[in-house]
Design a protein around this motif. Structure first.
Motif, PDB file in Angstrom:
ATOM      1  N   THR A   1     -24.187 -68.793  15.879  1.00 19.29           N
ATOM      2  CA  THR A   1     -23.209 -67.900  16.487  1.00 19.29           C
ATOM      3  C   THR A   1     -23.301 -66.495  15.915  1.00 19.29           C
ATOM      4  N   VAL A   2     -23.551 -66.395  14.615  1.00 20.26           N
ATOM      5  CA  VAL A   2     -23.582 -65.071  13.982  1.00 20.26           C
ATOM      6  C   VAL A   2     -24.997 -64.519  13.839  1.00 20.26           C
ATOM      7  N   ALA A   3     -26.020 -65.346  14.112  1.00 25.26           N
ATOM      8  CA  ALA A   3     -27.406 -64.927  13.884  1.00 25.26           C
ATOM      9  C   ALA A   3     -27.787 -63.709  14.716  1.00 25.26           C
ATOM     10  N   GLY A   4     -27.260 -63.620  15.911  1.00 25.18           N
ATOM     11  CA  GLY A   4     -27.642 -62.532  16.801  1.00 25.18           C
ATOM     12  C   GLY A   4     -27.051 -61.188  16.451  1.00 25.18           C
ATOM     13  N   GLY A   5     -26.202 -61.146  15.439  1.00 29.00           N
ATOM     14  CA  GLY A   5     -25.650 -59.872  15.011  1.00 29.00           C
ATOM     15  C   GLY A   5     -24.412 -59.428  15.751  1.00 29.00           C
ATOM     16  N   ALA A   6     -23.807 -60.305  16.552  1.00 34.70           N
ATOM     17  CA  ALA A   6     -22.569 -59.949  17.257  1.00 34.70           C
ATOM     18  C   ALA A   6     -21.487 -59.604  16.247  1.00 34.70           C
ATOM     19  N   ASP A   7     -20.642 -58.631  16.588  1.00 35.04           N
ATOM     20  CA  ASP A   7     -19.583 -58.251  15.654  1.00 35.04           C
ATOM     21  C   ASP A   7     -18.222 -58.791  16.059  1.00 35.04           C
ATOM     22  N   VAL A   8     -18.163 -59.553  17.167  1.00 35.24           N
ATOM     23  CA  VAL A   8     -16.948 -60.279  17.558  1.00 35.24           C
ATOM     24  C   VAL A   8     -17.336 -61.747  17.699  1.00 35.24           C
ATOM     25  N   ILE A   9     -16.760 -62.593  16.862  1.00 33.15           N
ATOM     26  CA  ILE A   9     -17.146 -64.001  16.778  1.00 33.15           C
ATOM     27  C   ILE A   9     -15.978 -64.885  17.191  1.00 33.15           C
ATOM     28  N   LEU A  10     -16.236 -65.828  18.106  1.00 31.77           N
ATOM     29  CA  LEU A  10     -15.240 -66.809  18.525  1.00 31.77           C
ATOM     30  C   LEU A  10     -15.684 -68.187  18.050  1.00 31.77           C
ATOM     31  N   LEU A  11     -14.856 -68.849  17.260  1.00 38.82           N
ATOM     32  CA  LEU A  11     -15.159 -70.188  16.771  1.00 38.82           C
ATOM     33  C   LEU A  11     -14.104 -71.160  17.287  1.00 38.82           C
ATOM     34  N   ASP A  12     -14.556 -72.175  18.001  1.00 39.69           N
ATOM     35  CA  ASP A  12     -13.649 -73.147  18.609  1.00 39.69           C
ATOM     36  C   ASP A  12     -13.609 -74.409  17.750  1.00 39.69           C
ATOM     37  N   GLU A  13     -12.512 -74.563  16.988  1.00 38.76           N
ATOM     38  CA  GLU A  13     -12.294 -75.703  16.100  1.00 38.76           C
ATOM     39  C   GLU A  13     -13.491 -75.936  15.171  1.00 38.76           C
ATOM     40  N   PRO A  14     -13.836 -74.965  14.347  1.00 41.38           N
ATOM     41  CA  PRO A  14     -15.037 -75.071  13.519  1.00 41.38           C
ATOM     42  C   PRO A  14     -14.991 -76.159  12.457  1.00 41.38           C
ATOM     43  N   THR A  15     -13.798 -76.610  12.046  1.00 39.08           N
ATOM     44  CA  THR A  15     -13.724 -77.632  10.992  1.00 39.08           C
ATOM     45  C   THR A  15     -13.278 -78.990  11.521  1.00 39.08           C
ATOM     46  N   ALA A  16     -13.217 -79.160  12.825  1.00 35.77           N
ATOM     47  CA  ALA A  16     -12.754 -80.429  13.394  1.00 35.77           C
ATOM     48  C   ALA A  16     -13.652 -81.578  12.943  1.00 35.77           C
ATOM     49  N   GLY A  17     -13.040 -82.663  12.509  1.00 31.73           N
ATOM     50  CA  GLY A  17     -13.780 -83.857  12.121  1.00 31.73           C
ATOM     51  C   GLY A  17     -14.361 -83.832  10.730  1.00 31.73           C
ATOM     52  N   MET A  18     -14.061 -82.799   9.956  1.00 32.07           N
ATOM     53  CA  MET A  18     -14.622 -82.688   8.609  1.00 32.07           C
ATOM     54  C   MET A  18     -13.674 -83.276   7.570  1.00 32.07           C
ATOM     55  N   SER A  19     -14.260 -83.734   6.469  1.00 28.13           N
ATOM     56  CA  SER A  19     -13.463 -84.169   5.327  1.00 28.13           C
ATOM     57  C   SER A  19     -12.881 -82.945   4.639  1.00 28.13           C
ATOM     58  N   ARG A  20     -12.002 -83.180   3.671  1.00 26.30           N
ATOM     59  CA  ARG A  20     -11.376 -82.067   2.972  1.00 26.30           C
ATOM     60  C   ARG A  20     -12.404 -81.206   2.235  1.00 26.30           C
ATOM     61  N   SER A  21     -13.364 -81.844   1.576  1.00 26.69           N
ATOM     62  CA  SER A  21     -14.378 -81.074   0.843  1.00 26.69           C
ATOM     63  C   SER A  21     -15.292 -80.327   1.798  1.00 26.69           C
ATOM     64  N   GLU A  22     -15.647 -80.961   2.921  1.00 24.49           N
ATOM     65  CA  GLU A  22     -16.481 -80.282   3.921  1.00 24.49           C
ATOM     66  C   GLU A  22     -15.739 -79.102   4.529  1.00 24.49           C
TER      67      GLU A  22
END
Length: 251
Positions: free
Chosen positions: A163-184
């Motif tokens: 998502t960020v590799a292309g150098g965009a300066d406005v980033i939209l993340l849809d539930e980026p931590t869904a399904g992760m453990s607390r440490s993850e």
């Protein structure tokens, strides 16, 4: 920081037949801020993301990216104007290696177009940039592994990297931590913070600890309407928000 909002929604509506999903949503996301959108299931959060990124066309209203009208514009055109997004469901090239996934995200922003005579291994700038991103993602040791063989948390990290590799300066993340453990989740929060530094971040997130740790401001969506926007502390103490989530009047 620009006085022009990075994203501006002006009375945006979206209906599917007679069903109104987004009902007059109005919101300004400030340039350079980290902004979270929260709300109960079915509130219209992902639909709102689809509208902003061009995957859906509003029934009415106006959407602007840094003051430019992008309402109904194709997703690839919006992306080339500096907006990139991730999805709830991981969208990777599962039969390509980790580094190959990253390289795919870099060709266009680094100025390369389709050319059947150009040999990808000779593109030194692409390889150097891909290596930098892999190091920031903590995936250098997994560079040659097929993306489909990564753990779930690693796949989510790779998607954030794409998502960020292309150098965009406005980033939209849809539930980026869904399904992760607390440490993850903790590692993902650190990664998101680092990768979106000096960028505008808008995220949909159900984990309130993530929201209150990352967000500068929070907007609450309910039945397709933005009912409140404020700092995390303001949202925590908002009687209107408490009633919306609890479904009862707060004494």
């Amino acid at each position: 920081m620009s006085a022009t909002p990075a994203i501006s929604l002006q009375d945006v509506e979206k209906s599917f037949g007679s069903t109104r999903i987004i009902q007059g949503a109005t919101l300004d996301v400030l340039d350079g801020e980290r902004h979270a959108i929260i709300g109960p299931n079915g509130a219209g959060k992902s639909t709102l993301f689809h509208l902003i990124s061009g995957h859906l066309v509003p029934t009415s209203g106006r959407i602007e990216l840094r003051g430019r009208d992008i309402t109904g514009m194709a997703p690839y055109r919006i992306n080339r104007l500096g907006l990139s997004r991730s999805f709830q469901i991981t969208t990777l090239f599962h039969r390509m290696s980790v580094v190959e996934n990253i390289r795919c995200a870099l060709y266009y922003p680094l100025g390369y177009r389709y050319s059947f005579w150009r040999l990808c291994p000779r593109l030194k700038d692409v390889h150097e940039r891909a290596d930098e991103i892999l190091e920031r993602l903590g995936l250098t040791g997994r560079r040659d592994v097929m993306a489909g063989m990564l753990s779930y948390a690693e796949q989510r990290a790779l998607e954030i990297g794409l998502t960020v590799a292309g150098g965009a300066d406005v980033i939209l993340l849809d539930e980026p931590t869904a399904g992760m453990s607390r440490s993850e989740t903790a590692r993902a929060v650190d990664l998101i913070r680092a990768l979106t530094e000096n960028k505008t971040l808008v995220m949909v997130e159900h984990d309130m600890s993530v929201v209150f740790e990352l967000a500068d401001r929070v907007s609450v969506l309910l039945y397709g309407e933005v009912i409140a926007t404020g700092t995390p502390n303001e949202i925590k103490s908002s009687r209107q928000v408490q009633e919306a989530y609890l479904g009862v009047e707060v004494a």
